[in-house]
Design an enzyme around this catalytic site. Sequence first.
Site, PDB file in Angstrom:
ATOM      1  CE1 TYR A  23      -6.135  -1.246   1.643  1.00 18.34           C
ATOM      2  CE2 TYR A  23      -4.746  -1.939  -0.595  1.00 18.34           C
ATOM      3  CZ  TYR A  23      -4.928  -1.674   0.807  1.00 18.34           C
ATOM      4  OH  TYR A  23      -4.038  -0.942   1.091  1.00 18.34           O
ATOM      5  CB  SER A  81      -4.488  -4.340  18.542  1.00 17.11           C
ATOM      6  OG  SER A  81      -5.079  -4.366  17.382  1.00 17.11           O
ATOM      7  CB  ILE A 132       5.068  -3.014   4.689  1.00 16.01           C
ATOM      8  CG1 ILE A 132       5.712  -1.302   4.991  1.00 16.01           C
ATOM      9  CG2 ILE A 132       6.087  -3.338   6.348  1.00 16.01           C
ATOM     10  CD1 ILE A 132       7.243  -1.217   4.022  1.00 16.01           C
ATOM     11  CB  ALA A 184     -11.013   1.869   0.462  1.00 14.72           C
TER      12      ALA A 184
END
Length: 266
Positions: free
Chosen positions: A159, A17, A192, A162
């Site tokens: 993070y 989204s 980014i 993972a």
Amino acid sequence: MSVINLKGKKALITGGSQGIGAEICRELASCGADIFINYNNNKEKAEQLALQIKDQYQVKVFSGKADVANAKEVQEMFQFMDEHLGSIDILINNAGTETCHHILDLDEEEWDRVNDVNLKGAFLCAQQAGRRMEKKGGGVIINITSIHDTVPRKGFTHYCVAKSGLKMFTKSLALELAEQNIRVLSVAPGAIETEMNRKEIANFGVEKFNNWIPQGRIGTVKDVSPTVAFLCSDLASYITGTEIYIDGGYMQSTIQYDPRLTRKTE
């Protein structure tokens, strides 16, 4: 229409989204693919994106809610896609989350949540997609990892772990599914800028990033999406198990006190 031809392909983009996921949706649609936009929280953004893509590219577009870390919701999402798009040719495992905690302050629930979304979610979606791709004779699965699947970062141990797991999942899955003509790859973005992190980057200092990144600028979502489209296409038909880093050379510049050398002019 893009020079890359994905006409007739059916693509599911998790976490599609906003941010990198949304731009991947646009890019694949511009190449002719029909799109399913997965979201968990951003229903309005997903529906707006679906309308924009449908108007601009005249492809089939659907959006649907599912927590990718929940097996039942993932199964229902794929069943919905079966009914409305008929099949799946491309899976982009883009859904992810991150938080910053010192490892000694990180609680078990947050460790599990971040690993479940980033890693378990990719497994659940890849399994559902792989079963369908096997029956139809092939497909492409792309996992969106991060430069932090290799480069550690303070405060982000859960993070990084993972994403590192997702990197090995890519390689293992590619090995297991090659005989079914299913290619599996990973794309690892660096810094980014997106609508989600734009304010955080500004507060931290854009110039700091620009000085650290060898190419001299923070990346954009448009730096990532064309590579994903290429990897989904027949132009990349002999590429599997590979990871591509999209970071402007950021990973190669870990010594931040090195000067930016000025070229001599005659």
